[in-house]
Write a protein that holds these residues in place. Structure first.
Motif, PDB file in Angstrom:
ATOM      1  N   VAL A   9       0.863  -1.182  -0.013  1.00 46.10           N
ATOM      2  CA  VAL A   9      -0.058  -0.156   0.078  1.00 46.10           C
ATOM      3  C   VAL A   9       0.824   1.340  -0.018  1.00 46.10           C
ATOM      4  CG1 VAL A   9      -1.651   1.254   1.334  1.00 46.10           C
ATOM      5  CG2 VAL A   9      -2.072  -1.169   1.020  1.00 46.10           C
ATOM      6  N   MET A  10       1.931   1.304   0.816  1.00 45.87           N
ATOM      7  CA  MET A  10       2.615   2.526   0.910  1.00 45.87           C
ATOM      8  C   MET A  10       3.545   2.349  -0.323  1.00 45.87           C
ATOM      9  SD  MET A  10       4.026   2.052   4.773  1.00 45.87           S
ATOM     10  CE  MET A  10       5.157   3.424   4.854  1.00 45.87           C
ATOM     11  N   TYR A  15       4.515   5.604  -5.306  1.00 46.39           N
ATOM     12  CA  TYR A  15       4.558   5.753  -6.695  1.00 46.39           C
ATOM     13  C   TYR A  15       3.897   6.651  -7.468  1.00 46.39           C
ATOM     14  CZ  TYR A  15       4.304   4.377 -11.436  1.00 46.39           C
ATOM     15  OH  TYR A  15       4.340   4.304 -12.878  1.00 46.39           O
ATOM     16  N   ARG A  16       2.571   6.756  -6.912  1.00 38.61           N
ATOM     17  CA  ARG A  16       1.367   7.674  -7.724  1.00 38.61           C
ATOM     18  C   ARG A  16       1.548   8.938  -7.469  1.00 38.61           C
ATOM     19  NH1 ARG A  16      -3.446   3.724  -5.181  1.00 38.61           N
ATOM     20  NH2 ARG A  16      -3.493   2.271  -7.056  1.00 38.61           N
ATOM     21  N   ILE A  17       1.948   9.187  -6.155  1.00 42.98           N
ATOM     22  CA  ILE A  17       2.097  10.546  -5.796  1.00 42.98           C
ATOM     23  C   ILE A  17       3.266  11.278  -6.345  1.00 42.98           C
ATOM     24  CG2 ILE A  17       2.688  12.283  -3.803  1.00 42.98           C
ATOM     25  CD1 ILE A  17       0.745  10.038  -2.111  1.00 42.98           C
ATOM     26  N   VAL A  32      15.315  13.371  -0.396  1.00 41.55           N
ATOM     27  CA  VAL A  32      15.372  12.910   1.152  1.00 41.55           C
ATOM     28  C   VAL A  32      16.522  12.001   1.484  1.00 41.55           C
ATOM     29  CG1 VAL A  32      12.851  12.702   1.000  1.00 41.55           C
ATOM     30  CG2 VAL A  32      14.152  10.602   0.164  1.00 41.55           C
ATOM     31  N   GLY A  33      17.461  12.010   0.860  1.00 45.68           N
ATOM     32  CA  GLY A  33      18.727  11.440   1.354  1.00 45.68           C
ATOM     33  C   GLY A  33      18.902   9.710   0.843  1.00 45.68           C
ATOM     34  N   VAL A  34      18.155   9.295   0.085  1.00 39.89           N
ATOM     35  CA  VAL A  34      18.219   7.900  -0.260  1.00 39.89           C
ATOM     36  C   VAL A  34      18.673   7.671  -1.842  1.00 39.89           C
ATOM     37  CG1 VAL A  34      16.941   7.201   1.747  1.00 39.89           C
ATOM     38  CG2 VAL A  34      15.872   7.349  -0.493  1.00 39.89           C
ATOM     39  N   GLY A  35      19.180   6.326  -2.291  1.00 36.09           N
ATOM     40  CA  GLY A  35      19.391   6.267  -3.427  1.00 36.09           C
ATOM     41  C   GLY A  35      18.192   5.804  -4.424  1.00 36.09           C
ATOM     42  N   THR A  36      18.340   6.068  -5.720  1.00 32.99           N
ATOM     43  CA  THR A  36      16.991   5.728  -6.641  1.00 32.99           C
ATOM     44  C   THR A  36      16.700   4.408  -6.355  1.00 32.99           C
ATOM     45  OG1 THR A  36      18.256   7.073  -8.288  1.00 32.99           O
ATOM     46  CG2 THR A  36      16.596   5.306  -9.119  1.00 32.99           C
ATOM     47  N   ALA A  37      17.631   3.348  -6.331  1.00 35.46           N
ATOM     48  CA  ALA A  37      17.397   1.872  -6.094  1.00 35.46           C
ATOM     49  C   ALA A  37      16.256   1.625  -4.723  1.00 35.46           C
ATOM     50  CB  ALA A  37      18.457   0.987  -5.887  1.00 35.46           C
ATOM     51  N   GLU A  43       8.703   1.575  -3.584  1.00 40.11           N
ATOM     52  CA  GLU A  43       7.574   1.507  -4.498  1.00 40.11           C
ATOM     53  C   GLU A  43       7.133   0.189  -4.854  1.00 40.11           C
ATOM     54  OE1 GLU A  43       8.477   6.103  -6.604  1.00 40.11           O
ATOM     55  OE2 GLU A  43       8.796   4.181  -7.965  1.00 40.11           O
ATOM     56  N   ARG A  44       7.987  -0.624  -5.025  1.00 35.72           N
ATOM     57  CA  ARG A  44       7.420  -2.147  -5.349  1.00 35.72           C
ATOM     58  C   ARG A  44       7.334  -2.664  -4.119  1.00 35.72           C
ATOM     59  NH1 ARG A  44      11.915  -0.867  -8.466  1.00 35.72           N
ATOM     60  NH2 ARG A  44      13.250  -2.210  -7.231  1.00 35.72           N
ATOM     61  N   GLY A  45       7.170  -2.222  -2.913  1.00 36.95           N
ATOM     62  CA  GLY A  45       6.913  -2.920  -1.604  1.00 36.95           C
ATOM     63  C   GLY A  45       8.032  -3.977  -1.002  1.00 36.95           C
ATOM     64  N   ILE A  46       9.130  -3.864  -1.776  1.00 39.14           N
ATOM     65  CA  ILE A  46      10.013  -4.763  -1.239  1.00 39.14           C
ATOM     66  C   ILE A  46      10.553  -4.381  -0.032  1.00 39.14           C
ATOM     67  CG2 ILE A  46      12.409  -5.672  -1.960  1.00 39.14           C
ATOM     68  CD1 ILE A  46      11.709  -5.112  -4.888  1.00 39.14           C
ATOM     69  N   ARG A  47      10.763  -3.059   0.297  1.00 43.01           N
ATOM     70  CA  ARG A  47      11.286  -2.639   1.744  1.00 43.01           C
ATOM     71  C   ARG A  47      10.489  -1.855   2.328  1.00 43.01           C
ATOM     72  NH1 ARG A  47      17.127   0.020   0.973  1.00 43.01           N
ATOM     73  NH2 ARG A  47      16.634   0.093   3.175  1.00 43.01           N
ATOM     74  N   TYR A  48      10.485  -1.943   3.675  1.00 44.09           N
ATOM     75  CA  TYR A  48       9.577  -0.840   4.387  1.00 44.09           C
ATOM     76  C   TYR A  48      10.216   0.482   4.638  1.00 44.09           C
ATOM     77  CZ  TYR A  48       6.934   0.423   8.647  1.00 44.09           C
ATOM     78  OH  TYR A  48       6.383   1.141   9.489  1.00 44.09           O
ATOM     79  N   ILE A  49       9.336   1.589   4.415  1.00 39.20           N
ATOM     80  CA  ILE A  49       9.717   2.795   4.727  1.00 39.20           C
ATOM     81  C   ILE A  49       9.887   3.045   5.978  1.00 39.20           C
ATOM     82  CG2 ILE A  49       9.207   5.218   4.052  1.00 39.20           C
ATOM     83  CD1 ILE A  49       7.482   3.905   1.688  1.00 39.20           C
TER      84      ILE A  49
END
Length: 92
Positions: A9-10, A15-17, A32-37, A43-49
């Motif tokens: 969901v996040m 991604y949409r926003i 925000v100080g993080v990389g493109t990957a 956005e793909r939901g692979i990692r928790y924000i």
């Protein structure tokens, strides 16, 4: 919801926003100080924000934090979808 569903969901919201705001993953990541990957993985939901980053992302995207962490209301989804579609059309 389990963690995987929350991440999904996040990620979709992010991604949409981001697309509506016309930002690339690289641009948002640098704000925000993080990389493109990392943005891509969120956005793909692979990692928790992480919580601290949710605040930074909401500031960079100029939206309430709630827009990132919760299922968006249908009327907001429609506006985001329409705006993204209009932007895609204008780019052609």
């Amino acid at each position: 919801m389990n963690v995987s569903e929350i991440n999904e969901v996040m990620g979709k919201n992010l991604y949409r926003i981001r697309k509506v705001r016309g930002l690339t993953q690289k641009t948002l990541g640098s704000k925000v100080g993080v990389g493109t990957a990392t943005i891509g993985n969120y956005e793909r939901g692979i990692r928790y924000i992480p919580e601290y980053l949710i605040h930074g992302l909401s500031l960079a995207l100029n939206v309430p934090e709630q827009f990132l962490v919760s299922e968006l209301p249908d009327d907001i989804k429609i506006v985001i979808s329409l705006t993204a579609a209009q932007m895609s059309y204008c780019e052609k």
